[in-house]
Design a protein around this motif. Sequence first.
Motif, short mmCIF file in Angstrom:
data_model
loop_
_atom_site.label_atom_id
_atom_site.label_comp_id
_atom_site.label_asym_id
_atom_site.label_seq_id
_atom_site.Cartn_x
_atom_site.Cartn_y
_atom_site.Cartn_z
N TYR A 42 0.84 -1.21 0.00
CA TYR A 42 0.00 0.00 0.00
C TYR A 42 0.87 1.26 0.00
CZ TYR A 42 -2.69 3.83 2.03
OH TYR A 42 -3.24 5.06 2.28
N PHE A 43 1.88 1.31 0.87
CA PHE A 43 2.74 2.49 0.92
C PHE A 43 3.61 2.59 -0.33
CE2 PHE A 43 1.62 2.25 5.40
CZ PHE A 43 1.52 3.58 5.74
N ALA A 44 4.04 1.47 -0.87
CA ALA A 44 4.82 1.50 -2.12
C ALA A 44 3.98 2.06 -3.26
CB ALA A 44 5.32 0.10 -2.45
N TRP A 45 2.70 1.63 -3.32
CA TRP A 45 1.82 2.13 -4.37
C TRP A 45 1.56 3.62 -4.20
CZ3 TRP A 45 -3.62 3.32 -3.47
CH2 TRP A 45 -4.27 3.74 -4.63
N MET A 46 1.37 4.08 -2.97
CA MET A 46 1.11 5.50 -2.76
C MET A 46 2.31 6.35 -3.17
SD MET A 46 -0.03 7.52 0.71
CE MET A 46 -1.66 6.83 0.75
N GLY A 47 3.52 5.93 -2.78
CA GLY A 47 4.71 6.67 -3.18
C GLY A 47 4.91 6.66 -4.69
N PHE A 48 4.67 5.51 -5.33
CA PHE A 48 4.82 5.40 -6.78
C PHE A 48 3.79 6.29 -7.48
CE2 PHE A 48 4.29 3.34 -10.90
CZ PHE A 48 5.60 3.08 -11.27
N LEU A 49 2.56 6.31 -6.97
CA LEU A 49 1.50 7.12 -7.57
C LEU A 49 1.84 8.60 -7.48
CD1 LEU A 49 -1.35 7.24 -8.83
CD2 LEU A 49 -2.27 7.29 -6.50
N MET A 50 2.38 9.05 -6.36
CA MET A 50 2.71 10.47 -6.22
C MET A 50 3.82 10.88 -7.17
SD MET A 50 2.34 11.60 -2.23
CE MET A 50 3.31 10.29 -1.53
N ARG A 51 4.78 9.99 -7.40
CA ARG A 51 5.84 10.32 -8.35
C ARG A 51 5.28 10.46 -9.77
NH1 ARG A 51 8.55 6.42 -5.25
NH2 ARG A 51 8.41 4.83 -6.90
N TRP A 52 4.30 9.62 -10.12
CA TRP A 52 3.71 9.73 -11.45
C TRP A 52 2.71 10.87 -11.55
CZ3 TRP A 52 4.22 7.33 -16.22
CH2 TRP A 52 5.24 6.38 -16.28
N TYR A 53 2.19 11.33 -10.42
CA TYR A 53 1.34 12.53 -10.43
C TYR A 53 2.13 13.77 -10.82
CZ TYR A 53 -2.97 10.70 -8.27
OH TYR A 53 -4.15 10.05 -8.02
N LEU A 54 3.45 13.76 -10.65
CA LEU A 54 4.27 14.94 -10.92
C LEU A 54 4.18 15.35 -12.40
CD1 LEU A 54 7.51 14.31 -8.82
CD2 LEU A 54 5.85 16.17 -8.53
N VAL A 55 4.17 14.37 -13.29
CA VAL A 55 4.21 14.67 -14.73
C VAL A 55 2.93 15.39 -15.17
CG1 VAL A 55 4.48 13.71 -17.04
CG2 VAL A 55 5.74 12.72 -15.11
N PRO A 56 1.73 14.81 -14.97
CA PRO A 56 0.52 15.57 -15.34
C PRO A 56 0.30 16.77 -14.43
CG PRO A 56 -0.09 13.54 -14.23
CD PRO A 56 1.38 13.46 -14.45
N GLY A 57 0.84 16.73 -13.19
CA GLY A 57 0.68 17.87 -12.30
C GLY A 57 1.39 19.10 -12.81
N ILE A 58 2.62 18.94 -13.28
CA ILE A 58 3.38 20.08 -13.82
C ILE A 58 2.73 20.59 -15.10
CG2 ILE A 58 5.60 20.76 -14.82
CD1 ILE A 58 6.92 18.80 -12.87
N LEU A 59 2.32 19.68 -15.99
CA LEU A 59 1.65 20.10 -17.22
C LEU A 59 0.32 20.79 -16.90
CD1 LEU A 59 1.65 20.13 -20.30
CD2 LEU A 59 0.51 17.91 -20.25
#
Length: 752
Positions: free
Chosen positions: A231-248
């Motif tokens: 669960y914590f691994a998925w949450m950390g991985f998801l936040m890192r991938w949120y960065l790309v659409p988040g910046i755009l």
Amino acid sequence: MKKHRPLSDVEKTPLLALRFTASITTRLQDLVEQRLHQGGFDILNRVVEKNQTILMLTFTQKILEQQAERSHVMKRTNDTQVMDAFTCSDRARFCDLDVRYRDRFGLFSASERSMIALHMINDITVLPEGKTTTELSQLLESRYHAVTHFHNLVADEATRSQKVRLRKNGEKSESLKHVLQTCKIVDSVMPIHLPRAVKSEIVRQTSWPLYHLSPPVHLIQSYYGCEVAFYFAWMGFLMRWYLVPGILGLVVFLLQKARGDTVDEDEYIPIYGVFGFITFILYLRFWDRYEHRLAYQWGTYSLSPYERLKFFALRPEFRGYLRYSPITGEIETFYPAFYRRLKYVLGAIITASMLFVAFVIMILSLNLQGYIRPSANPRRWNDDNPHPFHSPGFAVLAEEGRLFDATSSWRSLIPVAIHVLGINVLNALYRKVSVALTDWENHETEQNYKNSLILKRFLFEAFDCYVALFYLAFYERDVERLRMELVSVFQIDTLRRLCMECILPFGLFRLRTRGKQHVQTGNDTSSISTTDEILEDLEKDEYEQFDDYMEIVIQFGYVTLFASAYPLASLVSIAANLIEMRADCYRMAFLCQRPPSNRSQGMGMWRDLIAAIVWMSALTNCLLMGFSSDQLMHYLPQFYERDEVSGYTDMGHERSWIVIFIIFGLERLLLFVGITLHAIIPEVPEDISDLVERDHFIRMQQDAASLGRDGRKIHTVSKRISMEKSKSKRSSSSDSRGRDIRKRSIRNKILS
């Protein structure tokens, strides 16, 4: 580097706390303790608190290793560096003193010791092997009406029609832990936390630095186990991938503000929506790869025979009638699938009735917020065709100067808060209803039961959370109101999670522990939790990972399904999840009981739900771009008509089919791109595939060598046995020949 001391000896460390209810008799308690001792447990301490007896259970290092071998615990070997099942005879192959947070033998981590203890107590049956009745089973059956002993069933028609649970001669009786908890003899079996220093280290590495997106998943796995760590691994991985659409999305938002456009008119959002879908398709594939990598590193890439047996074994609660198996010919418990499907239908009717209540609450909330406005689209809603969901009595409260003034920055949030509160009340009610429905469905295995429960609750809560957004997007076709509703729900739901999951439990915990002396045992991991700390943990709530998964998956739906309405959702989610991750870690360490340590191959059903959301987002975002807003109109202005009076834009009636064809054509193109990316990128990383094949190859070589050694031993022994037999035959034959010669000589003498 800071040197960490090993875990204290298992003989001195309490692993499980078992609490009896106040109504239990002394004799029954003694019999249960005796059965636990027969199963291998030692009682380190016995405490009486509020007329309830609490046992602190542990076992010896020898018992720990024997149970680890029976449970087929997978560990990495030192000689070949492969994952193999632990065995007591080859314990030296699994000893690694350089691994942090293991015992002084370098064998087991804290999560493994907790998992083995839970396996052991689950394996203890009411009856010892070979027994048909004991004083304990008689007390349980006569007093608590629990059928726990063996029955000699006769395989005839009368037996086949009995509506009882299968108890065949030679089959194990029920688990002692299950019977005790079902009969309200024991109200808690809790894995015991290690001292504060170990938990504080996990919280510290999770919380600091503040911008850190990746929690210490390997440290979490060594303490809490794979299920929590995923669960914590998925949450950390998801936040890192949120960065790309988040910046755009931030760039699109700044361009929107600079040009003075609204989300309804922004021509860059369609590009953002397409890019966001491709990003999350890639995220889904790369998470699969990361999940397989972690599963291999943690030894759960493939379940052991013991775990498969437990995973697919019949649930103790499963009921049916006896019949001859058409496969094996033996007596088995059978429950017709038709009955379960009928219960599915009745359960769907009950769920639909509760969803109708949720829909009514949503309509009232939207009227109170002033979102249902027939005047905004006079071509669609007029006297001849009135709006079916407009309620003037409630909508008037959203007018300027009224109670829920839609132009006020804080009054307009009151209906949203009422809506969120109503959603949470319905969700809390449906949690109990869903458990009752899933129990009623009578699933055979734990896997089917768990998947059915997850699917029910997700569909219900997803409907509760998304129905207002889908209504505004595709019925009202008002993307601006959709964005406002999405922002409001985001803010209030984030505050609710922070209050309900961290602040409120922390305050209640402080109230419960007010006036109690807390003795800290030091900062080393070799110290042992005190009795007071264990008693405090027993009063805490159980950790519910189900709710944590549910909240983040629902949030993921907000980000992906409505990306064309709120480009900043990814960036806001990162900020919310930074708080959520730290709050979950702190709550799990200090405000909840220690969760059971379970081995897991990944996220299971949750991963399938996330994949469904990602693939569905292609349709929702294409409809938002072309059907619910003017975003696509900038690229195809000739296919749209605008009402100059109301400003409402609609597709041209004569050529509207072309726009619909373009919208669904774009959606099919996105799906094709997603399928192509999934086909190009392998699900399992190549290095992990190679390592798995290498592990199989080395194990096959070891098995062949072991078989060869055993074969040579057998050949040598059999040769020795044959030599002894031939020698004995020769000696016996020589003896017989000597006797014959003597007999002939004596006979000749007599005759002469």
